[in-house]
Design a protein around this motif. Sequence first.
Motif, short mmCIF file in Angstrom:
data_model
loop_
_atom_site.label_atom_id
_atom_site.label_comp_id
_atom_site.label_asym_id
_atom_site.label_seq_id
_atom_site.Cartn_x
_atom_site.Cartn_y
_atom_site.Cartn_z
N ASP A 49 18.90 2.65 -1.27
CA ASP A 49 17.80 2.44 -2.22
C ASP A 49 16.72 3.52 -2.23
O ASP A 49 16.08 3.75 -3.24
N HIS A 50 16.56 4.21 -1.11
CA HIS A 50 15.40 5.11 -1.05
C HIS A 50 15.56 6.33 -1.97
O HIS A 50 14.63 6.71 -2.67
N VAL A 51 16.73 6.93 -1.91
CA VAL A 51 17.01 8.05 -2.81
C VAL A 51 18.36 7.76 -3.44
O VAL A 51 19.40 7.96 -2.80
N GLY A 92 19.12 -1.71 -5.65
CA GLY A 92 17.72 -1.74 -6.02
C GLY A 92 16.88 -1.69 -4.76
O GLY A 92 17.42 -1.69 -3.65
N VAL A 93 15.57 -1.67 -4.92
CA VAL A 93 14.66 -1.57 -3.78
C VAL A 93 14.88 -2.79 -2.86
O VAL A 93 14.78 -3.94 -3.30
N CYS A 94 15.16 -2.50 -1.60
CA CYS A 94 15.59 -3.52 -0.63
C CYS A 94 14.79 -4.82 -0.68
O CYS A 94 15.36 -5.91 -0.77
N HIS A 95 13.46 -4.73 -0.63
CA HIS A 95 12.66 -5.95 -0.51
C HIS A 95 12.54 -6.70 -1.84
O HIS A 95 11.94 -7.77 -1.89
N ALA A 96 13.06 -6.14 -2.90
CA ALA A 96 13.16 -6.88 -4.15
C ALA A 96 14.58 -7.41 -4.31
O ALA A 96 14.81 -8.53 -4.75
N GLY A 99 14.95 -1.91 9.36
CA GLY A 99 14.32 -0.66 9.75
C GLY A 99 13.42 -0.18 8.64
O GLY A 99 13.62 0.90 8.07
N ASP A 100 12.43 -0.99 8.33
CA ASP A 100 11.53 -0.68 7.22
C ASP A 100 10.27 -1.50 7.38
O ASP A 100 10.33 -2.72 7.55
N SER A 101 9.12 -0.84 7.32
CA SER A 101 7.88 -1.53 7.66
C SER A 101 7.54 -2.66 6.69
O SER A 101 6.87 -3.62 7.07
N GLY A 130 6.32 0.38 -10.16
CA GLY A 130 7.58 0.04 -9.50
C GLY A 130 7.35 -0.29 -8.05
O GLY A 130 6.24 -0.69 -7.68
N SER A 131 8.40 -0.18 -7.22
CA SER A 131 8.37 -0.38 -5.77
C SER A 131 8.57 -1.84 -5.36
O SER A 131 8.56 -2.75 -6.18
N CYS A 132 8.69 -2.01 -4.04
CA CYS A 132 8.87 -3.36 -3.49
C CYS A 132 7.62 -4.20 -3.62
O CYS A 132 7.65 -5.41 -3.47
N THR A 133 6.49 -3.57 -3.91
CA THR A 133 5.25 -4.32 -4.09
C THR A 133 5.16 -4.91 -5.49
O THR A 133 4.87 -6.10 -5.66
N THR A 176 14.90 2.42 -7.71
CA THR A 176 14.92 3.21 -6.46
C THR A 176 13.51 3.29 -5.88
O THR A 176 12.53 3.06 -6.59
N CYS A 177 13.43 3.60 -4.59
CA CYS A 177 12.11 3.83 -3.99
C CYS A 177 11.52 5.14 -4.50
O CYS A 177 10.35 5.22 -4.83
N GLY A 178 12.37 6.16 -4.49
CA GLY A 178 12.03 7.45 -5.11
C GLY A 178 10.64 7.98 -4.86
O GLY A 178 10.32 8.47 -3.79
N CYS A 218 7.80 6.51 -4.57
CA CYS A 218 6.90 5.74 -3.70
C CYS A 218 6.69 6.42 -2.37
O CYS A 218 5.61 6.36 -1.80
N LEU A 219 7.73 7.06 -1.84
CA LEU A 219 7.56 7.78 -0.58
C LEU A 219 7.78 9.28 -0.78
O LEU A 219 8.12 10.00 0.15
N GLY A 220 7.55 9.74 -2.00
CA GLY A 220 7.58 11.18 -2.26
C GLY A 220 8.95 11.80 -2.09
O GLY A 220 9.08 12.97 -1.71
N THR A 228 2.35 0.92 -5.96
CA THR A 228 3.01 0.88 -4.65
C THR A 228 2.04 0.36 -3.58
O THR A 228 1.00 -0.21 -3.91
N ASN A 229 2.35 0.60 -2.32
CA ASN A 229 1.58 -0.03 -1.25
C ASN A 229 0.93 0.95 -0.27
O ASN A 229 0.24 0.53 0.65
N ARG A 230 1.18 2.24 -0.42
CA ARG A 230 0.62 3.19 0.55
C ARG A 230 -0.02 4.38 -0.14
O ARG A 230 0.60 5.00 -0.99
N GLY A 240 -0.50 12.64 1.01
CA GLY A 240 0.83 13.24 0.86
C GLY A 240 1.96 12.25 0.67
O GLY A 240 3.11 12.64 0.56
N ARG A 241 1.65 10.97 0.62
CA ARG A 241 2.69 9.94 0.54
C ARG A 241 3.64 10.15 -0.64
O ARG A 241 4.84 9.98 -0.53
N MET A 242 3.08 10.48 -1.81
CA MET A 242 3.93 10.64 -3.00
C MET A 242 4.15 12.10 -3.33
O MET A 242 4.57 12.44 -4.45
S1 SF4 Z 1 7.34 0.88 0.29
FE1 SF4 Z 1 8.27 2.23 -1.20
S2 SF4 Z 1 9.76 3.37 0.03
FE2 SF4 Z 1 9.24 1.55 1.20
S3 SF4 Z 1 10.76 0.01 0.63
FE3 SF4 Z 1 8.99 -0.25 -0.71
S4 SF4 Z 1 9.49 0.94 -2.53
FE4 SF4 Z 1 10.83 1.62 -0.91
#
Ligand code: SF4
Lengths: 427, 175
Positions: A63-65, A99-103, A120-122, A306-309, A367-369, A371-373, A389-391, A395-397
């Motif tokens: 999902d990330h890339v 799709g984005v894991c937490h969704a 393995g994801d915060s 977008g994103s898991c948020t 995708t996360c794409g 969201c984490l740059g 997003t959530n962060r 430099g995050r994006m």
């Molecule tokens: S915070 Fe961003 S990179 Fe992490 S799982 Fe959610 S969408 Fe993906």
Amino acid sequence: MGKTTAEKIFASHLVDEPFPGTRVLRLDVVLCHEITTPIAIDDLMARGKDRIFDTAKIKAVIDHVTPSKDTKTATQAKILRDWARRHDIKDFFDVGFNGVCHALFPEKGFIRPGYTVIMGDSHTCTHGAFGAFAAGVGTTDLEVGILKGVCAFREPKTIRINLNGTLPRGVYAKDVILYVIGQLGVNGATDRVMEFRGPVADAMTMESRMTLCNMAIEAGGTSGICMPDAVTVDYLWPFIQHEYGAKDAALADFRKWCSDDDAEYEKVLDLDVSGLEPLVTYGYKPDLVKPISEMAGTPVDQVYLGSCTNGRLEDLRVAAAILKGKKIAPNVRGILSPATPKVYQDAMHEGLLDIFMDAGFCVTNPTCGACLGMSNGVLAEGEVCASTTNRNFMGRMGKGGMVHLMSPATSAATAIEGQMADPRKYL
Amino acid sequence: MKTFGGPVLFLDRADINTDEIIPAKYLTEITKEDLKPYILEDLKLPGFDPKGPKTKSARVIVSRANFGCGSSREHAPWVFEVNGITAVVAESFARIFRQNMFNCGMAAIELPKEKVDALFGYANFSDVTMALDVEGQALTIKGGGKEDTFRFDISPFDKALVLAGGWVDYADQKY
Ligand code: SF4
């Protein structure tokens, strides 16, 4: 004395207490993605331990890339894919289904009340919205989870957050959680479970509860948790009806995971959200929040939705209602990544994607794409992004880029004006 | 067990996050060794140069509250490890980062603010070194002709992980 949801889950999953204060728990689900899992897989292979504790309890997604952007990301995807095939992991989601894991994982019905979940994801804390204990871990914990189905935690202490009053127009779960993080600070809930209670949490949809729990980690929290109730049953019903037969039976079963009335909390936070304004972050930490009225007019280069948020159907609906019949400002780029293929298709069938595209948004695949740059909308140095997003770390994006976190509604209004804008005037 | 100690790198800010320790764009590296050049690349602090000699020689980091917040990436401890840094001393840590350190057999040591302030009292000396005795739960800092020793708390589990060299072998034997 009563117990909190987290205490009940800990007690029912306890495998060992090797030392006072350390609890080794049995895991119900271990979630995997292509960024943090491949190194665990390689390490297991190097140790001659390429095994899995229970194929059915492992769920994996790229999902990330995705689709992969270069040789390195293609290699990460391949390691995960080969491993999933080798071990016959049925719940593996590759291009076309990912799709984005937490969704994605909640949408598939994988998370249930009372579960223990690691990844393995915060932002694994998201899954606590179902009344589960769900914690982000590093690759080593993940590796042991995959191999043995256990994970060690410190004893949970719970902060109860009572969300009282009623949500004003134009104010959403995202604003509420930004407010809570602003109150607690970025480490105000470290080693704590954040239990969201009160009439406002009770009235929320599962999507909104996931938005709340998603950002628990931004206050340092181990897991967010909401009480399982009729809303939870309705959401999970397609997946559990054969088990329960009637919704009442499911509800009665789920309720046993709710915190007892006489449970003890380390701290109780009473927050009245009735006077809340839409909020926006202004610095490089998610606890630096200001009402939109103080931030309106700040120019932005990009709007990311977008994103898991905030990449779920509910979020797209809110943003589309504001964007309908309008164009985004010529100085901004609008990017929408529906969080899952289902969100994408539902939005398409509802005509939401037309609204976004007519307004001038680029609709990317789930995708996360950015969201984490990583891909699909990375910022240039000095650029500013209004993001759902959530962060907002520096430099995050994208290196040298600035991120302002906000709700889908505020980001839609911001896209229209090309500068931060109050969504309430468009509602 | 790894030995802990050597030259100290002082990072004088709270809430140093994992994106600053190792930016997400490098998470596509498959081996830990490949992360090496990117240590602390996005950390902006007055007088701090991620590519400077102090970063290169460091074996221990001393920092403030909530060190390692943000993402779960174990790449953060790994990028320290491949650069020879195997211990971080701070007022407090984010949970996942702290656990990742111990899971790798490295040390994340918490000290109360006054003691961390005392450690920062050494920051301007050029010859600061620290020796950490995880078993004995004490650390000694030396520099500028001075020396201080502080005792620290560590949970028995975290200590066991350091002594066992990490969580995988420990768990595989036990569960
Ligand atoms: S915070 Fe961003 S990179 Fe992490 S799982 Fe959610 S969408 Fe993906």
